[in-house]
Design an enzyme around this catalytic site. Structure first.
Site, PDB file in Angstrom:
ATOM      1  N   LYS A  63    -118.976 -30.301 -21.835  1.00  0.00           N
ATOM      2  CA  LYS A  63    -119.504 -31.585 -21.370  1.00  0.00           C
ATOM      3  C   LYS A  63    -119.401 -32.611 -22.496  1.00  0.00           C
ATOM      4  O   LYS A  63    -119.872 -32.374 -23.613  1.00  0.00           O
ATOM      5  CB  LYS A  63    -120.969 -31.430 -20.950  1.00  0.00           C
ATOM      6  CG  LYS A  63    -121.576 -32.731 -20.406  1.00  0.00           C
ATOM      7  CD  LYS A  63    -122.939 -32.487 -19.791  1.00  0.00           C
ATOM      8  CE  LYS A  63    -124.084 -32.624 -20.748  1.00  0.00           C
ATOM      9  NZ  LYS A  63    -124.362 -34.002 -21.188  1.00  0.00           N
ATOM     10  N   ASP A  99    -119.955 -36.717 -18.718  1.00  0.00           N
ATOM     11  CA  ASP A  99    -121.319 -37.077 -18.302  1.00  0.00           C
ATOM     12  C   ASP A  99    -121.639 -38.470 -18.831  1.00  0.00           C
ATOM     13  O   ASP A  99    -122.393 -38.628 -19.784  1.00  0.00           O
ATOM     14  CB  ASP A  99    -122.294 -36.021 -18.843  1.00  0.00           C
ATOM     15  CG  ASP A  99    -123.719 -36.275 -18.396  1.00  0.00           C
ATOM     16  OD1 ASP A  99    -123.917 -36.980 -17.385  1.00  0.00           O
ATOM     17  OD2 ASP A  99    -124.628 -35.752 -19.066  1.00  0.00           O
ATOM     18  N   LEU A 100    -121.046 -39.479 -18.187  1.00  0.00           N
ATOM     19  CA  LEU A 100    -121.226 -40.860 -18.653  1.00  0.00           C
ATOM     20  C   LEU A 100    -122.143 -41.657 -17.724  1.00  0.00           C
ATOM     21  O   LEU A 100    -122.363 -42.846 -17.942  1.00  0.00           O
ATOM     22  CB  LEU A 100    -119.855 -41.531 -18.810  1.00  0.00           C
ATOM     23  CG  LEU A 100    -118.967 -40.797 -19.831  1.00  0.00           C
ATOM     24  CD1 LEU A 100    -117.575 -41.409 -19.881  1.00  0.00           C
ATOM     25  CD2 LEU A 100    -119.603 -40.814 -21.216  1.00  0.00           C
ATOM     26  N   LYS A 101    -122.658 -41.010 -16.717  1.00  0.00           N
ATOM     27  CA  LYS A 101    -123.712 -41.584 -15.856  1.00  0.00           C
ATOM     28  C   LYS A 101    -123.386 -43.012 -15.431  1.00  0.00           C
ATOM     29  O   LYS A 101    -124.117 -43.961 -15.721  1.00  0.00           O
ATOM     30  CB  LYS A 101    -125.075 -41.503 -16.561  1.00  0.00           C
ATOM     31  CG  LYS A 101    -125.510 -40.073 -16.880  1.00  0.00           C
ATOM     32  CD  LYS A 101    -126.893 -39.997 -17.477  1.00  0.00           C
ATOM     33  CE  LYS A 101    -127.435 -38.584 -17.616  1.00  0.00           C
ATOM     34  NZ  LYS A 101    -126.704 -37.700 -18.513  1.00  0.00           N
ATOM     35  N   ASP A 151    -123.017 -49.207 -11.902  1.00  0.00           N
ATOM     36  CA  ASP A 151    -122.618 -50.616 -11.951  1.00  0.00           C
ATOM     37  C   ASP A 151    -122.252 -51.024 -10.525  1.00  0.00           C
ATOM     38  O   ASP A 151    -122.473 -50.250  -9.581  1.00  0.00           O
ATOM     39  CB  ASP A 151    -121.433 -50.782 -12.934  1.00  0.00           C
ATOM     40  CG  ASP A 151    -121.388 -52.176 -13.560  1.00  0.00           C
ATOM     41  OD1 ASP A 151    -121.569 -53.164 -12.823  1.00  0.00           O
ATOM     42  OD2 ASP A 151    -121.145 -52.270 -14.778  1.00  0.00           O
ATOM     43  N   THR A 160    -116.567 -51.871 -10.100  1.00  0.00           N
ATOM     44  CA  THR A 160    -116.476 -51.465 -11.510  1.00  0.00           C
ATOM     45  C   THR A 160    -116.539 -49.948 -11.643  1.00  0.00           C
ATOM     46  O   THR A 160    -115.798 -49.340 -12.435  1.00  0.00           O
ATOM     47  CB  THR A 160    -117.613 -52.145 -12.307  1.00  0.00           C
ATOM     48  OG1 THR A 160    -117.466 -53.553 -12.150  1.00  0.00           O
ATOM     49  CG2 THR A 160    -117.560 -51.793 -13.782  1.00  0.00           C
ATOM     50  N   THR A 170    -134.684 -36.637 -15.698  1.00  0.00           N
ATOM     51  CA  THR A 170    -135.796 -35.700 -15.921  1.00  0.00           C
ATOM     52  C   THR A 170    -136.794 -36.268 -16.932  1.00  0.00           C
ATOM     53  O   THR A 170    -137.904 -35.771 -17.049  1.00  0.00           O
ATOM     54  CB  THR A 170    -135.287 -34.327 -16.394  1.00  0.00           C
ATOM     55  OG1 THR A 170    -134.343 -34.528 -17.433  1.00  0.00           O
ATOM     56  CG2 THR A 170    -134.626 -33.567 -15.270  1.00  0.00           C
ATOM     57  N   GLN A 216    -136.630 -30.674 -24.665  1.00  0.00           N
ATOM     58  CA  GLN A 216    -136.603 -30.409 -23.229  1.00  0.00           C
ATOM     59  C   GLN A 216    -138.015 -30.052 -22.764  1.00  0.00           C
ATOM     60  O   GLN A 216    -138.784 -29.455 -23.515  1.00  0.00           O
ATOM     61  CB  GLN A 216    -135.649 -29.246 -22.901  1.00  0.00           C
ATOM     62  CG  GLN A 216    -134.185 -29.556 -23.160  1.00  0.00           C
ATOM     63  CD  GLN A 216    -133.579 -30.462 -22.082  1.00  0.00           C
ATOM     64  OE1 GLN A 216    -134.272 -30.953 -21.208  1.00  0.00           O
ATOM     65  NE2 GLN A 216    -132.276 -30.693 -22.174  1.00  0.00           N
ATOM     66  N   GLY A 244    -126.558 -26.843 -24.381  1.00  0.00           N
ATOM     67  CA  GLY A 244    -126.086 -27.488 -25.595  1.00  0.00           C
ATOM     68  C   GLY A 244    -126.508 -26.743 -26.850  1.00  0.00           C
ATOM     69  O   GLY A 244    -125.864 -25.781 -27.273  1.00  0.00           O
ATOM     70  N   ARG A 245    -127.627 -27.191 -27.425  1.00  0.00           N
ATOM     71  CA  ARG A 245    -128.024 -26.692 -28.742  1.00  0.00           C
ATOM     72  C   ARG A 245    -128.177 -25.179 -28.869  1.00  0.00           C
ATOM     73  O   ARG A 245    -127.858 -24.651 -29.944  1.00  0.00           O
ATOM     74  CB  ARG A 245    -129.301 -27.435 -29.188  1.00  0.00           C
ATOM     75  CG  ARG A 245    -129.009 -28.885 -29.532  1.00  0.00           C
ATOM     76  CD  ARG A 245    -130.243 -29.760 -29.519  1.00  0.00           C
ATOM     77  NE  ARG A 245    -130.726 -29.960 -28.150  1.00  0.00           N
ATOM     78  CZ  ARG A 245    -131.771 -30.703 -27.834  1.00  0.00           C
ATOM     79  NH1 ARG A 245    -132.457 -31.314 -28.794  1.00  0.00           N
ATOM     80  NH2 ARG A 245    -132.140 -30.830 -26.582  1.00  0.00           N
TER      81      ARG A 245
HETATM   82  O1  C5P Z   1    -129.038 -29.204 -26.157  1.00  0.00           O
HETATM   83  P1  C5P Z   1    -129.467 -29.125 -24.711  1.00  0.00           P
HETATM   84  O2  C5P Z   1    -129.204 -27.759 -24.097  1.00  0.00           O
HETATM   85  O3  C5P Z   1    -130.899 -29.589 -24.508  1.00  0.00           O
HETATM   86  O4  C5P Z   1    -128.502 -30.156 -23.970  1.00  0.00           O
HETATM   87  C1  C5P Z   1    -128.651 -30.490 -22.612  1.00  0.00           C
HETATM   88  C2  C5P Z   1    -127.612 -31.501 -22.244  1.00  0.00           C
HETATM   89  O5  C5P Z   1    -127.827 -31.896 -20.884  1.00  0.00           O
HETATM   90  C3  C5P Z   1    -127.647 -32.776 -23.059  1.00  0.00           C
HETATM   91  O6  C5P Z   1    -126.308 -33.239 -23.179  1.00  0.00           O
HETATM   92  C4  C5P Z   1    -128.471 -33.728 -22.206  1.00  0.00           C
HETATM   93  O7  C5P Z   1    -128.111 -35.069 -22.408  1.00  0.00           O
HETATM   94  C5  C5P Z   1    -128.074 -33.291 -20.805  1.00  0.00           C
HETATM   95  N1  C5P Z   1    -129.043 -33.622 -19.770  1.00  0.00           N
HETATM   96  C6  C5P Z   1    -130.345 -33.179 -19.783  1.00  0.00           C
HETATM   97  N2  C5P Z   1    -131.204 -33.519 -18.786  1.00  0.00           N
HETATM   98  C7  C5P Z   1    -130.794 -34.281 -17.774  1.00  0.00           C
HETATM   99  C8  C5P Z   1    -129.472 -34.732 -17.733  1.00  0.00           C
HETATM  100  C9  C5P Z   1    -128.609 -34.380 -18.761  1.00  0.00           C
HETATM  101  O8  C5P Z   1    -130.741 -32.463 -20.695  1.00  0.00           O
HETATM  102  N3  C5P Z   1    -131.623 -34.568 -16.789  1.00  0.00           N
END
Ligand code: C5P
Length: 236
Positions: A32, A59-61, A64, A68, A118, A189, A209-210
């Site tokens: 992502k 994931d650029l959300k 507009d 566009t 969220t 989170q 992610g992390r």
């Molecule tokens: O590092 P982590 O596992 O928390 O990353 C979660 C990813 O999902 C991040 O890129 C975050 O921006 C994205 N995200 C999120 N909650 C959302 C939408 C996207 O954590 N509601």
């Protein structure tokens, strides 16, 4: 779209960092690219990741006016995005325009909607957006709106996945971030789920992610999360 692979959130500061990271793996990944990496590295990071054999979730959300967003979706699909996000709050016409932007029949880009972020609390929903219905109802409403526009699914918490499926049916994707293996740092989170719980609660795809990017051994962390996710899916 192979959702047996956890989608790895490459929240990294440069193209070099992203490509170094994926270079640790000797298998095709689903990654992502969010705002941090895209705005730092530019569109070429998407083509570089695609050229390296990976599937890419942009994931650029997008949010507009329809014309566009149609153009933005066209640009991202030309770069090879496999999945992209738009805000359902932009409206049905905007979501339909995103799909129009994808172009020809051979195009494989799928579009999913953000419902309520969220990070939006029930209090802010009422005080700032003047939405009087409960948060879960607003999320269900946006999911149904996205489905009526023809989108493939939504991004949501694993805790919302079953509720959304109850109004959209099981084929409408529930892509869920906020995943933490048991015992991992939760960080910023709030309502987290383990990969196994996400499977049993009705997620169709997980975004991690992390717990992978910051792991001492990212390849081992990825495989452990993938195995738990797929074991959970088989028994769900
Ligand atoms: O590092 P982590 O596992 O928390 O990353 C979660 C990813 O999902 C991040 O890129 C975050 O921006 C994205 N995200 C999120 N909650 C959302 C939408 C996207 O954590 N509601």
């Amino acid at each position: 779209m192979d959702t047996s692979r956890p989608i790895i959130a490459l929240d990294l500061p440069s193209a070099e960092a992203a490509l170094d990271f994926v270079g640790k793996f000797d298998e095709p990944l689903f990654v992502k690219v969010g705002m941090e990496l895209f705005y730092a590295a530019g569109p070429s990071v998407i083509t570089s990741l695609k050229d390296a054999g990976h599937d890419v979730f942009c994931d650029l959300k997008l949010h507009d006016i329809p014309n566009t967003v149609k153009g933005a979706a066209a640009s991202l699909s030309r770069l090879g995005a496999d999945l992209l996000t738009v805000h359902a709050a932009g409206g049905k016409a905007m979501m339909e325009a995103a799909l129009e932007g994808l172009g020809g029949a051979a195009q494989t880009t799928r579009v999913v909607a953000i419902t309520q972020l969220t990070s939006t609390s029930p209090e802010a929903l009422k005080a700032e957006q003047l939405i009087e219905v409960p948060l879960a109802e607003s999320v269900r409403n946006y999911a149904q709106l996205a489905q009526s526009a023809g989108l493939a699914g939504v991004v949501c918490s694993a805790h919302e996945a079953a509720d959304i499926a109850s109004v959209t049916g099981p084929d409408f994707l529930r892509v869920t971030p906020g995943i933490r293996p048991a015992g991992a740092a939760v960080g910023d989170q709030s309502r987290v789920a383990t990969p196994g719980n996400a499977a049993s609660m009705g997620s169709s795809a997980i975004v991690v992610g992390r717990p992978i990017t910051k792991a001492d051994d990212p390849v081992a962390a990825y495989h452990a999360i993938r195995d738990e996710w797929n074991a959970g899916r088989r028994s769900a």
